[in-house]
Design a protein around this motif. Sequence first.
Motif, mmCIF file in Angstrom:
data_model
loop_
_atom_site.group_PDB
_atom_site.id
_atom_site.type_symbol
_atom_site.label_atom_id
_atom_site.label_comp_id
_atom_site.label_asym_id
_atom_site.label_seq_id
_atom_site.Cartn_x
_atom_site.Cartn_y
_atom_site.Cartn_z
ATOM 1 N N GLY A 40 43.134 86.803 30.754
ATOM 2 C CA GLY A 40 44.424 86.901 30.982
ATOM 3 C C GLY A 40 45.028 85.630 31.286
ATOM 4 O O GLY A 40 44.596 84.733 31.987
ATOM 5 N N GLY B 77 44.390 93.262 38.329
ATOM 6 C CA GLY B 77 44.512 93.208 37.050
ATOM 7 C C GLY B 77 43.691 92.349 36.117
ATOM 8 O O GLY B 77 42.497 92.333 36.415
ATOM 9 N N ARG B 78 44.243 91.488 35.163
ATOM 10 C CA ARG B 78 43.559 90.633 34.282
ATOM 11 C C ARG B 78 43.006 89.447 34.839
ATOM 12 O O ARG B 78 42.184 88.683 34.360
ATOM 13 C CB ARG B 78 44.592 90.259 33.301
ATOM 14 C CG ARG B 78 45.043 91.322 32.088
ATOM 15 C CD ARG B 78 44.055 91.740 31.118
ATOM 16 N NE ARG B 78 43.518 90.685 30.394
ATOM 17 C CZ ARG B 78 42.608 90.717 29.473
ATOM 18 N NH1 ARG B 78 41.828 92.128 29.423
ATOM 19 N NH2 ARG B 78 42.270 89.905 28.567
ATOM 20 N N GLU C 1 41.917 99.045 26.356
ATOM 21 C CA GLU C 1 43.149 99.225 26.044
ATOM 22 C C GLU C 1 43.672 100.605 25.812
ATOM 23 O O GLU C 1 44.472 101.057 26.286
ATOM 24 C CB GLU C 1 43.481 98.122 24.854
ATOM 25 C CG GLU C 1 45.108 98.417 24.486
ATOM 26 C CD GLU C 1 45.478 97.256 23.474
ATOM 27 O OE1 GLU C 1 46.554 97.387 23.128
ATOM 28 O OE2 GLU C 1 44.305 96.648 22.739
ATOM 29 N N GLU D 65 43.321 97.684 32.735
ATOM 30 C CA GLU D 65 43.790 96.355 32.275
ATOM 31 C C GLU D 65 42.673 95.245 32.760
ATOM 32 O O GLU D 65 43.038 94.030 32.346
ATOM 33 C CB GLU D 65 45.120 95.983 33.629
ATOM 34 C CG GLU D 65 46.426 97.059 32.954
ATOM 35 C CD GLU D 65 47.621 96.431 34.216
ATOM 36 O OE1 GLU D 65 47.381 95.849 35.065
ATOM 37 O OE2 GLU D 65 48.498 97.131 33.923
ATOM 38 N N SER E 269 39.706 93.063 32.792
ATOM 39 C CA SER E 269 38.907 92.230 31.457
ATOM 40 C C SER E 269 37.385 92.767 31.672
ATOM 41 O O SER E 269 36.770 92.322 32.496
ATOM 42 C CB SER E 269 38.886 91.045 31.559
ATOM 43 O OG SER E 269 38.054 90.442 30.471
#
Length: 326
Positions: free
Chosen positions: A11, A44-45, A139, A144, A146
Motif C-alpha cells: 500500500g 490497514g495496508r 478484497e 484491507e 496485505s
Amino acid sequence: MAPAPPRVEIGNEFSRPDGVPVVALAGGVGAAKLVRGFALEGLGRRLSVVVNTGDDLEAFGLRICPDLDTITYTLAGLSNRTWGWGIEGDSFRCLNALGRLGADTWFGLGDQDLATHLWRTSLLNQGWGLAAVTAQICEALGVEVSVLPMAEGYTPTLVETDAGRLHLQEYLVREKCGPRVRGFEYTGLDSQRPAPGVEKAIRNARIIVICPSNPFISVGPILAVPGIRQAVASSPALVAAVSPIVGGRALKGPAAKMLEELGHPVSAEGVARIYRGLLDVFVLDERDAGSAPAIERLGMRVVVRNTVMDTPSAKRALARALLRLL
C-alpha cells in the motif's frame, strides 16, 4: 469468467511519514489473534502478513491453504470463535455427503469454507499465482491488510515421526498429534522464491514481528523459503518475536510437545534459542518474567507483557506494545 489477476503491491502508506510499515510472519490461531490486534490498531495496508503455506493440502482436487484462510477469515471477522479456524456457523453437509459416498473425510471442510477452496483452485487453474488469488479473496471479503503467501508453489511440510513420514495435516488432524516427532522436511522449497510482495514488504518494514506461532511448522517453513531469512536478517527493521509458550505450555497446538520430543527446553527460553541471531527483541508473557535474564544473555532485549490474547482488548494491547518498541 474470472477477473484478470490483480497486481500484488504494498500500500501507499509506506511512503507516508507517519506510516509505520509492519511485517508479521504468521501461521496458526495465535498469529491470527495478533494480526487481528494490529488491524484493530488501524494499520490497514501498512501491515503485511507473510503467511506459512507449508500446511497447504491438496484434497478432492482442491488447493487448501489453512493458515492463509485462518488469517483471512480472522481479519474479515468470519472465523469460528470457538476453534479459531474455519467459518463461524458453517455447516458440513457437503463433507457428510462425501463420506456417504465413501470418501475419506478426516480433514473437516465446511460448506462456506469449500467455496473458498473451489474459487482458489479455479483461479490457480486459470494461471493466477497464489499471491494474486489471495489478494482477490481478501478484497472480496473486505480485508484491507496485505496478506501474502510465503511462496506460490505447493510446498507441504512433512513430519518425520515414529509412525513414518506424514503430511503435516495428517499429523495434526488425522493422527491428532499422537506420533512422536523426529524432525521435519520442508519439501519443494529449493525451487521457490518469496511470493510477489514479500521481499518488498520486508525491505520497507520498520518492525518485523514473528507471531506467537509454532517455530517448527508455522515459522520454520517461512524462514526456509530461499531469500526470506536473509532478508529478515539484513533488514534495518527491528525484529521481534512473541513467545508461543506461556508458563511451560502452548496455548494452542503441539508446540510444547514438539519442543520436548526434539530435545528443546519446553519454555520461552527454548523458543528464544531457536531464533537466536535473528532477533532484536523477545516478548515474554508476564508469568515467564523469570526467564528474562537468561534470554537477554542470548543477545536480545526482553519485553514482558501479557501475551494471552483472549479478548479484543488484549489483542490490541499486545499489538500496541509491539508498535511502541519503535
